[in-house]
Design an enzyme around this catalytic site. Structure first.
Site, PDB file in Angstrom:
ATOM      1  N   LYS A   2       0.928  -1.213   0.057  1.00 31.48           N
ATOM      2  CA  LYS A   2       0.167   0.024  -0.023  1.00 31.48           C
ATOM      3  C   LYS A   2       0.802   1.205  -0.060  1.00 31.48           C
ATOM      4  O   LYS A   2       0.428   2.334  -0.468  1.00 31.48           O
ATOM      5  CB  LYS A   2      -0.911   0.202   1.091  1.00 31.48           C
ATOM      6  CG  LYS A   2      -2.195  -0.853   0.900  1.00 31.48           C
ATOM      7  CD  LYS A   2      -3.293  -0.726   1.784  1.00 31.48           C
ATOM      8  CE  LYS A   2      -4.730  -1.364   1.357  1.00 31.48           C
ATOM      9  NZ  LYS A   2      -4.661  -2.733   1.269  1.00 31.48           N
ATOM     10  N   SER A  27       1.260  -9.769  -1.390  1.00 29.95           N
ATOM     11  CA  SER A  27       0.970  -8.207  -1.043  1.00 29.95           C
ATOM     12  C   SER A  27       1.220  -7.553   0.304  1.00 29.95           C
ATOM     13  O   SER A  27       1.421  -6.515   0.499  1.00 29.95           O
ATOM     14  CB  SER A  27      -0.223  -8.256  -1.331  1.00 29.95           C
ATOM     15  OG  SER A  27      -1.331  -8.941  -0.713  1.00 29.95           O
ATOM     16  N   GLU A  59      -9.743   7.799   3.198  1.00 33.00           N
ATOM     17  CA  GLU A  59     -10.758   6.826   3.802  1.00 33.00           C
ATOM     18  C   GLU A  59      -9.959   5.414   4.099  1.00 33.00           C
ATOM     19  O   GLU A  59      -8.887   5.151   3.523  1.00 33.00           O
ATOM     20  CB  GLU A  59     -11.901   6.158   2.908  1.00 33.00           C
ATOM     21  CG  GLU A  59     -11.709   5.118   1.921  1.00 33.00           C
ATOM     22  CD  GLU A  59     -10.659   5.355   0.882  1.00 33.00           C
ATOM     23  OE1 GLU A  59     -10.307   6.487   0.518  1.00 33.00           O
ATOM     24  OE2 GLU A  59     -10.047   4.351   0.306  1.00 33.00           O
TER      25      GLU A  59
HETATM   26  C1  LIG Z   1      -5.381  -3.899   1.114  1.00 33.64           C
HETATM   27  C2  LIG Z   1      -4.968  -5.059   0.640  1.00 33.64           C
HETATM   28  C3  LIG Z   1      -5.306  -5.788  -0.306  1.00 33.64           C
HETATM   29  C4  LIG Z   1      -6.472  -5.657  -1.199  1.00 33.64           C
HETATM   30  O1  LIG Z   1      -6.196  -4.461  -1.896  1.00 33.64           O
HETATM   31  P1  LIG Z   1      -5.955  -4.406  -3.461  1.00 33.64           P
HETATM   32  O2  LIG Z   1      -6.352  -2.990  -3.947  1.00 33.64           O
HETATM   33  O3  LIG Z   1      -6.890  -5.421  -4.136  1.00 33.64           O
HETATM   34  O4  LIG Z   1      -4.410  -4.726  -3.532  1.00 33.64           O
HETATM   35  C5  LIG Z   1      -4.309  -7.101  -0.703  1.00 33.64           C
HETATM   36  N1  LIG Z   1      -3.368  -7.346   0.271  1.00 33.64           N
HETATM   37  C6  LIG Z   1      -2.846  -6.636   1.286  1.00 33.64           C
HETATM   38  C7  LIG Z   1      -1.814  -7.164   2.086  1.00 33.64           C
HETATM   39  C8  LIG Z   1      -3.737  -5.419   1.624  1.00 33.64           C
HETATM   40  O5  LIG Z   1      -3.196  -4.776   2.712  1.00 33.64           O
END
Ligand SMILES: *Cc1c(COP(=O)(O)O)cnc(C)c1O
Length: 415
Positions: A87, A380, A109
Site C-alpha cells: 500500500k 501483497s 478513507e
Molecule cells: C489492502 C490489501 C489488499 C487488497 O487491496 P488491493 O487494492 O486489491 O490490492 C491485498 N493485500 C493486502 C496485504 C492489503 O493490505
C-alpha cells in the site's frame, strides 16, 4: 469525460458537479508529473520508495512450495515494503503528488485501516497534515491500526452513518473533498474511483511488476509462465500485472475471495463472498462504471471475506475490462482454503502472509496443474495484523492444519 479514462465500457468520471474541478486539476497534475516526469517528480518518488520504503523488494525462490507443487514458485516480497504491504507505493505517490500540486492537507478513507496507516505514514514522512475517515464499526474492530495512524500524527474521524464501514467512509471522504478541493487532496486506496485514480494508482504500483519482470529476466533468463495475485479493489493485482499485460505467454490470474459461498441471498441483500470479477454485474459505484456485487434491482450488496482487505463490493475498472477481454483469469478461493494457505506458508516457508495474500496460496494448492513451470506470486502483505482473526477463525473451523491451538482455547481465545 476524458476518453483516456475508459477501459472499454468501464471507468469514467461519475461524480457530482462540485468535484469536477478537483478531478480536472488532478488529471492535469497526473499527466504532467507522473506521465511526463515534470520537475523530476518520478525521480523523487523512486528515490523515496528506495530510501523510505526499502525498494526494490526481493523476488524469493520458495523451496518447499516449489517441491510440493512441482513448479518453480517465486515470491515477490511486497510484505517487506515499509509498513508491511504494497500500500505504501500508492500512498507515498499520492501524498508526494499533492505536495507538487501545492495542496496542504491530506484526507483518506480506510476500512480495515491498512490504507489509512500507509497514508498516515506517508503524510508524516512528507510533513503533511492528514485526516482519515473510518467507520465506527471498523474503528472498534481495528484498534491497533487506529493507534498506528494517531502515532503518525493523523486525525481519525469516526463515521457513524449506515453500518459504519468502508462504503460509508468513502462517501464521507468524498463529501469532505467536495468542499475543500482548493487545499486538500483525497488519497484513494485502490485502483477504483473516478478517472484519473484507477490509472494513477496503477502507475504508482507498477513498480512491482517492473521489478518482477527485471528480476525474472536477470535470474531466470526468461519471463514467468504465470503471475498470481489476490484481488480486492485490485491495486496489488494491477501492480503485479501491468508490465506483463503485453506478454501474451504470461498467464495473469486474479484470485478473489470466495468467502463462505458463491451463492447469493437476494432477500437479505448479502453476497457471502467478494468475488466481483467472477460473479459481478456492470454498474456504477464510487465514481466509476465497473463490475459490482448487486442484486437484480441494482442495489449494492454487502460483501464478505475472512480478510478485511478483500471485502469490497466493487473492483477496479481496468481489471474488469482485462477479464472481459480474456487477458486476466478471475478465480476464487473460499475462507477455509485461504486460512489453510495462511498456515501452510507460515509453516513451510517461514512467512506469515496477510490473509488477503493467503488466497493466492489457497488457489495454488487447489490447482497446482493450472500453472506452468515458473510461477510468480505477489505476497501483497504480511499477516501480523491478522493474528487475532486467524486465532478466532482457526478455532471455530475444522481446518486441515497442523498448529497447536490449545493455549488459546483454554484462555478463552484472548490474545
Ligand atoms: C489492502 C490489501 C489488499 C487488497 O487491496 P488491493 O487494492 O486489491 O490490492 C491485498 N493485500 C493486502 C496485504 C492489503 O493490505
Amino acid at each position: 469525460m476524458s476518453e483516456t479514462g475508459k477501459f472499454g465500457q468501464y471507468g469514467g468520471q461519475y461524480v457530482p458537479e462540485a468535484l469536477m474541478p478537483a478531478i480536472e486539476e488532478l488529471t492535469d497534475a497526473y499527466e504532467r508529473y507522473v506521465l511526463d516526469n515534470e520537475d523530476g517528480f518520478m525521480d523523487e518518488f523512486r528515490e523515496r520508495l528506495r530510501d523510505f520504503g526499502g525498494r526494490p523488494t526481493p523476488l524469493q525462490y520458495a523451496d518447499q512450495l516449489s517441491e510440493r507443487y512441482d513448479t518453480d514458485v517465486y515470491l515477490k516480497r511486497e510484505d517487506l515494503l515499509h509498513g508491511g504491504a504494497h500500500k505504501l507505493n500508492n500512498a507515498l505517490g499520492q501524498v508526494l503528488l499533492a505536495k507538487y500540486m501545492g495542496k496542504d492537507r491530506i484526507i483518506a478513507e480506510t476500512g480495515a485501516g491498512q490504507h489509512g496507516t500507509a497514508t498516515a505514514m506517508a503524510a508524516a514522512h512528507l510533513d503533511m497534515p492528514c485526516e482519515i475517515y473510518m467507520g465506527r464499526t471498523d474503528i472498534n474492530r481495528q484498534r491497533p491500526n487506529v493507534f498506528r495512524m494517531r502515532l503518525n500524527g493523523a486525525e481519525v474521524n469516526p463515521v457513524t452513518v449506515g453500518r459504519g464501514t468502508l462504503k460509508e467512509a468513502i462517501s464521507e471522504t468524498m463529501r469532505d473533498w467536495a468542499t475543500t478541493v482548493e487545499t486538500t487532496h483525497y488519497v484513494i486506496g485502490s485502483i477504483v474511483g473516478p478517472d484519473p485514480f484507477p490509472r494513477m494508482v496503477r502507475d504508482f504500483h507498477r513498480v512491482i511488476s517492473d521489478e518482477m519482470r527485471e528480476q525474472s529476466l536477470d535470474r531466470l533468463g526468461r519471463l514467468p509462465d504465470s503471475v498470481l495475485a489476490c484481488a480486492g479493489g485490485g491495486s496489488n493485482t494491477m501492480g503485479a500485472f501491468a508490465e506483463f499485460v503485453d506478454d501474451d505467454a504470461v498467464d495473469l490470474v486474479a484470485v478473489e475471495a470466495g468467502g463462505s459461498s458463491l451463492t447469493v441471498d437476494e432477500d437479505e441483500g448479502v453476497a457471502p463472498n467478494s468475488a466481483t470479477l467472477s460473479t459481478g454485474v456492470e454498474g456504477v459505484l464510487h465514481g466509476a462504471r465497473t463490475k459490482l456485487l448487486q442484486d437484480s434491482d441494482g442495489q449494492i450488496m454487502e460483501s464478505h471475506s475472512v480478510s478485511a482487505g478483500l471485502d469490497y463490493a466493487g473492483v477496479g475498472p481496468e481489471l474488469a475490462y482485462l477479464v472481459d477481454e480474456g487477458r486476466v483469469t478471475p478465480v476464487n478461493v473460499g475462507d477455509d482454503a485461504a486460512l489453510e494457505g495462511f498456515h501452510r506458508l507460515s509453516q513451510e516457508e517461514g512467512i506469515i502472509p496477510a490473509l488477503e495474500t493467503a488466497h493466492a496460496f489457497g488457489y495454488l494448492h487447489e490447482n497446482p496443474d493450472a500453472v506452468g513451470d515458473v510461477t510468480l506470486i505477489n505476497v501483497s502483505g504480511r499477516g501480523d495484523k491478522d493474528l487475532e482473526t486467524v486465532i478466532e477463525e482457526t478455532e471455530k473451523r475444522d481446518l486441515d492444519v497442523d498448529v497447536e491451538m490449545s493455549v488459546f482455547e483454554s484462555s478463552g481465545g484472548a490474545m
